[in-house]
Design a protein around this motif. Structure first.
Motif, short mmCIF file in Angstrom:
data_model
loop_
_atom_site.label_atom_id
_atom_site.label_comp_id
_atom_site.label_asym_id
_atom_site.label_seq_id
_atom_site.Cartn_x
_atom_site.Cartn_y
_atom_site.Cartn_z
N LEU A 118 -41.60 12.32 -6.83
CA LEU A 118 -41.32 12.06 -5.41
C LEU A 118 -39.96 12.59 -4.99
CD1 LEU A 118 -42.73 8.44 -5.09
CD2 LEU A 118 -43.43 10.36 -3.65
N THR A 119 -38.98 12.56 -5.88
CA THR A 119 -37.60 12.89 -5.50
C THR A 119 -37.08 14.19 -6.10
OG1 THR A 119 -36.68 11.65 -7.37
CG2 THR A 119 -37.06 10.42 -5.33
N ARG A 120 -37.66 14.60 -7.23
CA ARG A 120 -37.14 15.75 -7.98
C ARG A 120 -35.65 15.59 -8.27
NH1 ARG A 120 -41.26 18.12 -10.48
NH2 ARG A 120 -43.06 18.17 -9.09
N ASP A 121 -35.26 14.36 -8.59
CA ASP A 121 -33.85 14.05 -8.80
C ASP A 121 -33.74 13.06 -9.96
OD1 ASP A 121 -31.18 13.32 -8.70
OD2 ASP A 121 -31.11 13.23 -6.52
N TRP A 122 -33.19 13.51 -11.08
CA TRP A 122 -33.08 12.62 -12.22
C TRP A 122 -32.13 11.46 -11.97
CZ3 TRP A 122 -28.56 11.40 -14.69
CH2 TRP A 122 -27.46 12.22 -14.46
N LYS A 123 -31.19 11.66 -11.04
CA LYS A 123 -30.25 10.57 -10.74
C LYS A 123 -30.97 9.40 -10.08
CE LYS A 123 -27.56 13.42 -8.43
NZ LYS A 123 -28.18 14.70 -8.82
N ALA A 124 -31.99 9.69 -9.27
CA ALA A 124 -32.80 8.62 -8.67
C ALA A 124 -33.51 7.84 -9.77
CB ALA A 124 -33.80 9.21 -7.69
N VAL A 125 -34.02 8.56 -10.75
CA VAL A 125 -34.71 7.92 -11.87
C VAL A 125 -33.76 7.03 -12.65
CG1 VAL A 125 -36.02 8.32 -14.00
CG2 VAL A 125 -36.34 9.83 -12.02
N ALA A 126 -32.54 7.49 -12.85
CA ALA A 126 -31.55 6.70 -13.59
C ALA A 126 -31.16 5.43 -12.83
CB ALA A 126 -30.31 7.56 -13.87
N LEU A 127 -30.91 5.58 -11.52
CA LEU A 127 -30.57 4.40 -10.72
C LEU A 127 -31.67 3.36 -10.79
CD1 LEU A 127 -29.06 6.07 -7.51
CD2 LEU A 127 -27.82 4.75 -9.24
N PHE A 128 -32.90 3.82 -10.74
CA PHE A 128 -34.05 2.92 -10.79
C PHE A 128 -34.19 2.28 -12.17
CE2 PHE A 128 -38.50 1.89 -11.32
CZ PHE A 128 -38.93 1.47 -10.07
N ALA A 129 -34.12 3.10 -13.22
CA ALA A 129 -34.42 2.64 -14.58
C ALA A 129 -33.43 1.61 -15.10
CB ALA A 129 -34.47 3.84 -15.52
N PHE A 130 -32.16 1.71 -14.69
CA PHE A 130 -31.15 0.83 -15.26
C PHE A 130 -30.77 -0.31 -14.32
CE2 PHE A 130 -30.41 5.01 -17.39
CZ PHE A 130 -30.97 4.63 -18.60
N THR A 131 -31.73 -0.70 -13.49
CA THR A 131 -31.57 -1.86 -12.63
C THR A 131 -31.84 -3.13 -13.44
OG1 THR A 131 -32.30 -0.58 -10.72
CG2 THR A 131 -32.43 -2.96 -10.52
N PRO A 132 -31.09 -4.20 -13.24
CA PRO A 132 -31.30 -5.41 -14.05
C PRO A 132 -32.73 -5.92 -14.06
CG PRO A 132 -29.24 -5.59 -12.82
CD PRO A 132 -29.91 -4.33 -12.36
#
Length: 470
Positions: A118-132
């Motif tokens: 959806l985003t083609r942005d690994w930073k979006a994936v990181a922000l999502f993945a490391f959420t508490p």
């Protein structure tokens, strides 16, 4: 992206053994996992999950979980029929829950892949993945991670060109859990925005949902009404038992959401939301994302305080998408937010990597209480967060309903008042001889009500005056 997924998987696997049945205790520390396992058993034995003792929910999630077990069964790693009861063959239950929690990991990886598409942005994936909330729930066999994966998958196909396939995907997604019914509005909204053939798409969506999600609705419709009532009424009616000191909405929006989503990400989301709203553009993708956020937000309103904790996870995909769509953020800012996310998640999850308070209390009991001691407990043991030594039968217990035994165990959790019981113990001459507490991060009420890690806030042992240990 794959680097993020590998680190995410390592964190999930590191917590995979927390609180699952084994030689020290039956049942899972998170009882929703036990109900989920029961649902799989009932589905394959009775062709329905709408039976007493299960979750009264849609079936597709459990069908897929059952299919997931088959290769592990054929390989000889697990043998579900060897478990004759909920307290039987605990070593096999240990292996079974390992496999089931790996199923949650598979859903989590799917969610991260779809977010990247959806985003083609690994930073979006990181922000999502490391959420508490994401990391905590990824370590449990529950619907929640699958719900997020289904939401992101539906969004991806609704924004694509294959309209009929998007209808099938939306119907399947709603079959994962009934709380995903708002996806129907997103599908219809995408049809209007992109000028699709709306009627045929809706028919396909409904057919997929009926066939894979609620195939037994025609002869068990009353159970689905019970489930809807539980989601829309019951949670709200229990709010009065919790003392917040402020309106529920104020607490959730102003306190708990920052705790479970990460304070920095949550703050950036609000800034991003304002930016998107001020744009007043006609980008159809952004309109659909904002519409999805509104629809799911409104679906949580009737739940009151129940709209927090794991149920709030449905908002996370939209929050991250809003952040990414708002503008191109400076790399240093995203790095700062991600660092803060990791730090907050590590502090919250630390409870899982320390000796659990139920284990510590059990060791104390085995050292200080004779095995013939009968301990008093407040209610049904499996819901009381009692020491493992009580749950595994090392000590006999008696539910408090009349005369108090010599030793009473009081657990504190869920911010529920125990003043009446404590007053009675005091009036009858009981003394608190030992108390065990977990080391938590943040405020007690936020930790308890977020319920990301179901653990008692304290386990206390009260002895009748003149008895007990020094």
């Amino acid at each position: 992206m794959w680097g993020v997924i590998v680190v995410y998987a390592m964190v999930v696997v590191a917590q995979i053994h927390w609180g699952i049945p084994g030689p020290e205790h039956p049942f899972t520390y998170q009882m929703d996992e036990w109900h989920s396992l029961q649902s799989i058993r009932y589905l394959f034995n009775y062709r329905s999950v709408n039976i007493e003792g299960t979750g009264y929910v849609t079936v597709l999630f459990y069908v897929l979980a059952g299919v997931w077990l088959i290769p592990f069964w054929l390989a000889g790693f697990i043998n579900p029929p060897a478990i004759k009861s909920v307290i039987d063959n605990l070593p096999m239950q240990f292996k079974l829950f390992e496999v089931l929690r790996l199923n949650t990991l598979a859903w989590g990886i799917l969610a991260l892949i779809m977010l990247y598409k959806l985003t083609r942005d690994w930073k979006a994936v990181a922000l999502f993945a490391f959420t508490p909330i994401w990391l905590a729930l990824s370590g449990l066999f529950k619907h929640d991670i699958a719900v997020a994966a289904a939401t992101l998958t539906t969004l991806y196909f609704c924004l694509g060109k294959r309209w009929k396939l998007a209808g099938v995907i939306t119907g399947l997604a709603m079959g994962i859990k009934i709380s995903l019914l708002p996806l129907a509005a997103i599908y219809v909204g995408s049809g209007i925005l992109f000028k699709r053939r709306l009627v045929i798409g809706v028919v396909i969506m409904l057919a997929a949902f009926l066939l894979t999600g609620i195939p037994d609705i025609f002869w068990k419709s009353e159970r689905y009404l019970v489930e809807l009532k539980a989601n829309l009424v019951t949670s709200t009616s229990q709010d009065g038992n919790i003392k917040l000191g402020m309106p529920v909405a104020q607490y959730l929006i102003g306190h708990q959401f920052g705790y479970i989503f990460g304070y920095f990400l949550y703050g950036l989301f609000w800034v991003s939301l304002v930016i998107l709203l001020l744009k007043r553009g006609k980008n159809r993708e952004e309109i659909l994302i904002l519409g999805g956020l509104v629809v799911f937000g409104l679906s949580l309103v009737p739940l009151g305080l129940g709209a927090g904790s794991n149920r709030a996870l449905v908002l996370l995909p939209f929050m991250v998408l809003v952040i990414i769509k708002a503008r191109r953020w400076p790399a240093w800012l995203l790095a700062m937010v991600l660092t803060a996310q990791i730090w907050q998640s590590a502090n919250i999850l630390a409870v899982k990597f320390a000796p659990d308070v139920r284990q510590v209390a059990s060791r104390w009991m085995l050292t200080n209480l004779p095995k013939e001691t009968i301990v008093g407990v407040e209610n049904i043991p499996i819901y009381q967060y009692l020491p493992d030594a009580v749950m595994n039968g090392s000590y006999k217990f008696r539910v408090i309903d009349g005369k108090l035994p010599e030793v009473v165990i009081v657990t504190r959790w869920g911010n529920l008042s125990k003043q009446d019981l404590l007053a009675r113990l005091n009036s009858e001459g009981y003394v608190e001889k030992a108390v065990f507490r977990p080391k938590i991060w943040g405020s007690t009420i936020d930790f308890e009500l977020a319920n990301l890690i179901p653990t008692p806030m304290s386990i206390s042992f009260y002895f009748r005056h003149g008895l007990g240990v020094d």
